[in-house]
Design an enzyme around this catalytic site. Structure first.
Site, PDB file in Angstrom:
ATOM      1  N   ARG A  70      49.358  32.579 -30.082  1.00 11.04           N
ATOM      2  CA  ARG A  70      50.010  32.338 -28.788  1.00 11.04           C
ATOM      3  C   ARG A  70      50.518  30.910 -28.689  1.00 11.04           C
ATOM      4  O   ARG A  70      50.323  30.227 -27.694  1.00 11.04           O
ATOM      5  CB  ARG A  70      49.036  32.622 -27.652  1.00 11.04           C
ATOM      6  CG  ARG A  70      48.636  34.080 -27.585  1.00 11.04           C
ATOM      7  CD  ARG A  70      47.780  34.338 -26.391  1.00 11.04           C
ATOM      8  NE  ARG A  70      47.343  35.728 -26.371  1.00 11.04           N
ATOM      9  CZ  ARG A  70      46.441  36.197 -25.554  1.00 11.04           C
ATOM     10  NH1 ARG A  70      45.874  35.382 -24.677  1.00 11.04           N
ATOM     11  NH2 ARG A  70      46.090  37.456 -25.597  1.00 11.04           N
ATOM     12  N   CYS A  71      51.205  30.492 -29.706  1.00  8.93           N
ATOM     13  CA  CYS A  71      51.686  29.112 -29.824  1.00  8.93           C
ATOM     14  C   CYS A  71      53.205  29.143 -29.970  1.00  8.93           C
ATOM     15  O   CYS A  71      53.763  30.118 -30.476  1.00  8.93           O
ATOM     16  CB  CYS A  71      51.029  28.483 -31.067  1.00  8.93           C
ATOM     17  SG  CYS A  71      51.607  26.841 -31.510  1.00  8.93           S
TER      18      CYS A  71
END
Length: 165
Positions: A37-38
């Site tokens: 989730r970057c």
């Protein structure tokens, strides 16, 4: 025992099994702390492309999920593996979540970031990359924003793959 090379360490696979990195002796490794989730998560696609292109020449890409940077890897190992396979077709080995900085830093990352290495210091963010030569030594370190298909990384990879033990 003093760890002299990356091949002296053991880690857990994403399925929870112990893995001695000695199994990769003689290979060139690209170790990457990863997160799902970057903003840099799309690098998974380039890491897989790199792996596909160079594995026959001895490259292994090893992904180490880490949740230390703004909680960008909150899922379980099963969720991480499913995400990587369905979203990016990842076939390179993934390992259990680890810490790469601080007091809980995994021994492998303690060794990688130690002052004895060519570029010491803490991991900056997700997707920092360590190129390991065929003898298990750090050949190069790349900041998170250096893409896996960046010319400087490819050049270092080609040079490292060309060497023999």
């Amino acid at each position: 025992m003093v760890n002299q090379s990356a091949f002296d360490f053991s880690v857990r696979s994403i399925e929870g099994e112990p893995v001695a990195l000695d199994r990769y002796r003689g290979k060139v490794l690209l170790l990457v702390n990863v997160a799902s989730r970057c903003g840099l998560t799309p690098q998974y696609a380039d890491l897989e492309a790199l792996y596909t292109q160079y594995r026959d020449r001895g490259l292994e890409v090893l992904g180490f999920p880490c949740n230390q940077f703004m909680n960008q890897e909150p899922g379980s190992e099963a969720e991480i593996q499913r995400f990587c396979q369905t979203q990016y077709g990842v076939q390179f080995p993934l390992f259990a979540k680890i810490e790469v900085n601080g007091s809980g830093r995994h021994p492998l990352y303690r060794w990688l970031t130690a002052a004895a290495q060519s570029q010491p210091g803490d991991i900056q963010w997700n997707f920092e990359k360590f190129l390991i030569d065929r003898t298990g030594q750090v050949a190069a370190r790349f900041a998170p924003r250096v893409l896996p298909l960046d010319a400087t990384l490819i050049e270092a990879l080609e040079r490292t793959l060309a060497t023999t033990q």
